[in-house]
Write an enzyme that holds these catalytic residues in place. Structure first.
Site, PDB file in Angstrom:
ATOM      1  N   PRO A 142       0.846  -1.197   0.000  1.00  0.00           N
ATOM      2  CA  PRO A 142       0.000   0.000   0.000  1.00  0.00           C
ATOM      3  C   PRO A 142       0.878   1.242   0.000  1.00  0.00           C
ATOM      4  O   PRO A 142       1.787   1.364   0.825  1.00  0.00           O
ATOM      5  CB  PRO A 142      -0.784  -0.118   1.319  1.00  0.00           C
ATOM      6  CG  PRO A 142       0.058  -0.988   2.194  1.00  0.00           C
ATOM      7  CD  PRO A 142       0.789  -1.924   1.287  1.00  0.00           C
ATOM      8  N   CYS A 197       2.992   3.581   8.988  1.00  0.00           N
ATOM      9  CA  CYS A 197       3.201   4.832   8.262  1.00  0.00           C
ATOM     10  C   CYS A 197       3.729   5.916   9.198  1.00  0.00           C
ATOM     11  O   CYS A 197       3.124   6.170  10.247  1.00  0.00           O
ATOM     12  CB  CYS A 197       1.898   5.294   7.604  1.00  0.00           C
ATOM     13  SG  CYS A 197       2.093   6.799   6.627  1.00  0.00           S
ATOM     14  N   ARG A 217       8.011   0.485  -4.005  1.00  0.00           N
ATOM     15  CA  ARG A 217       8.475   1.398  -5.065  1.00  0.00           C
ATOM     16  C   ARG A 217       9.083   0.661  -6.251  1.00  0.00           C
ATOM     17  O   ARG A 217       8.955   1.101  -7.394  1.00  0.00           O
ATOM     18  CB  ARG A 217       9.468   2.399  -4.481  1.00  0.00           C
ATOM     19  CG  ARG A 217       8.826   3.466  -3.614  1.00  0.00           C
ATOM     20  CD  ARG A 217       9.857   4.261  -2.854  1.00  0.00           C
ATOM     21  NE  ARG A 217      10.518   3.461  -1.844  1.00  0.00           N
ATOM     22  CZ  ARG A 217      11.701   3.740  -1.318  1.00  0.00           C
ATOM     23  NH1 ARG A 217      12.364   4.804  -1.718  1.00  0.00           N
ATOM     24  NH2 ARG A 217      12.229   2.961  -0.396  1.00  0.00           N
TER      25      ARG A 217
END
Length: 334
Positions: A16, A99, A233
């Site tokens: 995510p 996060c 990424r």
């Protein structure tokens, strides 16, 4: 829907990523791999409860298997968000405990929850009580000055007791003081061995690994030690590697990728999105990383980055970009 964690297969997932793994990105990635588990961007529980669930949670059926990642720290609100999301048909609900962004910290969730394993366990228990699909957690090794041995163990022990079906670990600490979210993806050192030790502690629990994994060969190395591997990424910026996931990770003979078919599918998808009031760039911005290292890729990127952003353009821009690619390079690579 099937329970992704009920079998013995390893899992390959695409992480995510806020502002990246939206529904258009996931539809595109699904055209490249049948088997990868896709994740949404983090969606805040309050937003689901008080906002527009259709806008926040809607997705194309082609995306399955797809997991919804939730952000929040209040068990009741997370449970309500799970209830609302049930009608949309997600295959998994994941709680964000990793996060490090300022806006996440200001909401008292994300990586700062590594300091509160009891609360995270309560959140998982509340979500499990109302969910009909697996509930999982994605976390860090720890935050700031925490000892990663004790911090990760404490978090894992509590969420597993609460019924978590899987624990995905980004194998870095998060530094909430002194580092930006971008720096938190690169500066804290990776410690894959710590995740491997967690798997040894919980041989009957699904443990997945994330962080700094650059290609499928590295993914295979990790899968010797853990149950799942998650790329972020690397998969986004070099989407071509996803076309090899089903063969390399799962041993499936999918044949050569039908690049012309991919072009046609994305043109059709973009046309439907534009007809619904969207813009071509909403779709094509996720496609720019395809064809890294192939002749014509530079011009391909220019077309999708520049031409697709112009007002009123249609899906023919995708065809123009694909026409720049030397398909003999792709055939030779296969």
């Amino acid at each position: 829907m099937t329970n992704t964690y009920s079998g013995t297969d390893k899992i390959f997932a695409i992480a995510p990523m806020i502002d990246w793994t939206d529904r258009h990105c996931r539809f595109f990635h699904r055209q490249l791999t049948r088997r990868a588990l896709l994740y949404t961007e983090m969606v805040v529980a309050d937003g689901i409860i008080h906002g527009d669930p259709v806008r926040l949670l809607g997705f194309d059926a082609a995306e399955h298997p797809v997991a919804l990642q939730l952000g929040g720290s209040e068990p009741d609100k997370l449970a309500e968000a799970v209830r609302i999301s049930a009608g949309f048909g997600y295959d998994e609900i994941n709680l964000n405990v990793g996060c490090p962004s300022d806006r996440v910290q200001s909401g008292a969730f994300g990586a700062c929850l590594m300091r509160e394993p009891e609360l995270v366990g309560d959140c998982v228990a509340a979500m499990k009580a109302v969910s009909t699909v697996p509930v999982t957690v994605k976390c860090r090794l720890g935050v700031d000055d925490q000892d990663t041995e004790t911090a990760l163990s404490a978090l894992a022990e509590r969420v597993i007791e609460a019924g978590a079906d899987a624990v995905w670990v980004h194998a870095r600490k998060a530094w909430l003081e002194g580092l930006s979210p971008k720096e938190n993806r690169d500066i804290p050192p990776l410690d894959y061995d710590r995740v491997y030790r967690l798997k040894q502690d919980y041989p009957n629990v699904f443990i997945g690994i994330n962080g700094g994994i650059a290609d499928l060969n590295q993914a295979l190395e990790h899968l010797i030690h853990v149950d799942g591997v998650m790329l972020g990424r690397a998969a986004y910026h070099n989407a071509s590697l996803l076309a090899e996931v089903d063969r390399t990770i799962f041993g499936e003979d999918a044949g050569e990728t039908d690049w012309a078919g991919l072009c046609a599918t994305m043109m059709d998808y973009a046309e439907r999105h534009i007809a619904g009031g969207g813009r071509l760039a909403h779709v094509t911005r996720h496609m720019v990383g395809l064809f890294q290292g192939v002749r014509g890729a530079r011009r391909y990127r220019q077309i999708l980055s520049t031409d697709a952003a112009r007002p009123g353009v249609g899906p023919e821009v995708i065809a123009a970009a694909f026409a720049e690619i030397d398909m003999t390079d792709l055939t030779a690579a296969a």
